[in-house]
Design a protein around this motif. Structure first.
Motif, short mmCIF file in Angstrom:
data_model
loop_
_atom_site.label_atom_id
_atom_site.label_comp_id
_atom_site.label_asym_id
_atom_site.label_seq_id
_atom_site.Cartn_x
_atom_site.Cartn_y
_atom_site.Cartn_z
N GLY A 79 48.37 22.18 42.74
CA GLY A 79 46.92 22.13 42.33
C GLY A 79 45.76 23.08 44.46
N ARG A 80 46.55 23.57 44.84
CA ARG A 80 45.77 23.52 45.89
C ARG A 80 45.95 25.32 46.56
NH1 ARG A 80 47.36 18.28 47.90
NH2 ARG A 80 49.73 19.10 48.52
N VAL A 81 45.01 25.60 46.81
CA VAL A 81 44.97 27.39 46.74
C VAL A 81 45.34 27.51 48.54
CG1 VAL A 81 43.80 29.23 47.70
CG2 VAL A 81 42.14 26.88 46.38
N LEU A 82 46.66 28.31 48.31
CA LEU A 82 46.72 29.02 49.85
C LEU A 82 46.55 29.38 50.17
CD1 LEU A 82 50.87 28.77 47.50
CD2 LEU A 82 50.12 27.01 49.53
N PHE A 83 45.82 30.73 49.12
CA PHE A 83 45.93 32.16 49.72
C PHE A 83 44.39 32.10 49.55
CE2 PHE A 83 49.41 33.57 52.20
CZ PHE A 83 48.60 33.88 53.26
N ALA A 84 43.33 32.72 49.52
CA ALA A 84 41.99 33.78 48.86
C ALA A 84 42.50 34.68 48.75
CB ALA A 84 40.75 33.11 49.15
N VAL A 85 42.15 36.01 47.22
CA VAL A 85 42.10 36.86 48.29
C VAL A 85 40.63 37.62 47.99
CG1 VAL A 85 42.16 39.22 46.85
CG2 VAL A 85 44.06 37.43 45.97
N THR A 86 40.74 37.47 49.50
CA THR A 86 39.16 38.27 50.10
C THR A 86 38.09 39.17 49.57
OG1 THR A 86 39.86 37.26 52.31
CG2 THR A 86 38.77 35.52 51.20
N ASP A 87 39.50 40.02 49.95
CA ASP A 87 38.63 41.99 49.71
C ASP A 87 40.28 42.17 49.93
OD1 ASP A 87 37.70 44.11 50.37
OD2 ASP A 87 37.36 44.13 52.56
N ASP A 88 39.86 43.92 48.85
CA ASP A 88 40.79 44.18 48.56
C ASP A 88 40.06 45.78 47.15
OD1 ASP A 88 43.08 45.13 45.99
OD2 ASP A 88 42.35 44.00 45.03
N THR A 89 40.74 46.65 48.47
CA THR A 89 40.51 47.85 48.75
C THR A 89 41.20 48.84 46.72
OG1 THR A 89 41.37 49.11 49.68
CG2 THR A 89 39.28 48.11 50.39
N THR A 90 42.66 48.21 46.45
CA THR A 90 43.48 48.76 45.96
C THR A 90 42.91 48.68 44.45
OG1 THR A 90 44.60 46.93 45.67
CG2 THR A 90 44.72 48.22 46.99
N ASP A 91 41.23 47.72 43.88
CA ASP A 91 41.17 47.94 42.94
C ASP A 91 42.12 47.36 42.10
OD1 ASP A 91 39.55 47.88 40.50
OD2 ASP A 91 40.28 49.50 39.82
N GLY A 92 42.72 45.83 42.56
CA GLY A 92 43.42 44.58 41.54
C GLY A 92 45.50 44.92 41.66
N LEU A 93 45.97 46.24 42.43
CA LEU A 93 47.07 46.47 42.62
C LEU A 93 47.79 45.38 43.20
CD1 LEU A 93 47.44 49.73 44.02
CD2 LEU A 93 47.26 49.30 41.74
N LEU A 94 48.18 44.35 42.41
CA LEU A 94 49.01 42.96 43.06
C LEU A 94 49.01 42.22 41.56
CD1 LEU A 94 45.32 42.64 43.83
CD2 LEU A 94 47.13 40.67 45.38
N ASP A 95 50.48 42.25 41.93
CA ASP A 95 51.39 42.12 40.48
C ASP A 95 51.98 40.90 40.57
OD1 ASP A 95 53.43 41.80 38.55
OD2 ASP A 95 54.65 43.04 40.29
N VAL A 96 52.21 39.64 39.62
CA VAL A 96 52.21 38.73 39.67
C VAL A 96 53.62 38.68 37.97
CG1 VAL A 96 50.79 37.56 40.82
CG2 VAL A 96 51.19 37.60 38.39
#
Length: 240
Positions: A79-96
């Motif tokens: 339940g701990r934060v490893l990374f925070a997404v603090t900027d993204d110019t791709t408009d959401g190109l992240l996939d889990v």
């Protein structure tokens, strides 16, 4: 945007190559596409207790969203934060959702002719191979493989449950910034997405820039969800 202006490392990760580094709490990693076909897979762990690691299911469940971007967090199973997404110019190109490639997937998607025997170091590498090599450098094995975060590609959910790789890719120069809230072992593999059936094995180079640590304060995350804020609180308590 939470980062300093002082760069402590800047280097290029070529296509098919693996990479790893310990990212300190408060440092920001910027991953920038240097071409139109960027595709990067990432695994990451608490650097000093690798039994704590990225948990994609909890990341999705806690934030009520399988589609990530700026303002989202990447959680461990504690339940701990490893990374925070603090900027993204791709408009959401992240996939889990899409997973990682292995030797079978690479042969099916890109043909079996680009082997080590025929191409030597230019052969088609898979994510699994790259990750296992890097994990070994830190005393870990295949049992330590985890769910990956894929960057610069997105997987859509169609008809309720069918996973489809979105055709959109990052434009050259677009980037994603991740700010570390723990000391993190970050491992990257620059290989085509596991669901990429284009037949062309040519993921673009990616520029990796690490910025000096900044002090993390509670008011940096006022705009995050209540669920994410609990993750920040859990993480900050870990460092008291």
């Amino acid at each position: 945007m939470l980062r300093s202006d002082k760069v402590v490392l800047s280097e290029t990760l070529p296509s098919s190559v693996k990479w790893s580094k310990i990212i300190k709490r408060g440092q920001t990693v910027r991953l920038k596409a240097l071409g139109e076909n960027a595709s990067l897979s990432a695994m990451f762990y608490n650097a000093f207790n690798t039994a704590e690691r990225f948990n994609s299911a909890d990341t999705v469940k806690v934030q009520w969203n399988a589609f990530l971007g700026k303002g989202k967090v990447l959680l461990s199973e504690m339940g701990r934060v490893l990374f925070a997404v603090t900027d993204d110019t791709t408009d959401g190109l992240l996939d889990v959702l899409g997973g990682i490639s292995n030797e079978r997937v690479i042969k099916e998607n890109f043909g079996g002719e680009a082997t080590y025997q025929s191409c030597r170091n230019g052969y088609h590498k898979s994510d699994k191979e790259n990750f296992l090599i890097e994990l070994g450098k830190y005393g870990m094995t295949k049992k330590d493989l985890i769910e990956a975060l894929n960057l610069f590609r997105k997987v859509d959910v169609k008809d309720g449950s069918k996973l489809v790789l979105n055709e959109r890719t990052a434009k050259e120069g677009e980037y994603i910034e991740l700010t570390a809230h723990m000391d993190i072992l970050l491992i990257l593999s620059n290989t085509p997405h596991a669901m990429d059936k284009s037949g062309v094995y040519n993921s673009s180079d990616v520029e990796i820039t690490i910025f000096e640590s900044v002090e993390i304060k509670d008011d940096d995350y006022l705009d995050y969800s209540e669920e994410a804020k609990r993750g920040f609180i859990n993480t900050n308590r870990y460092f008291v």
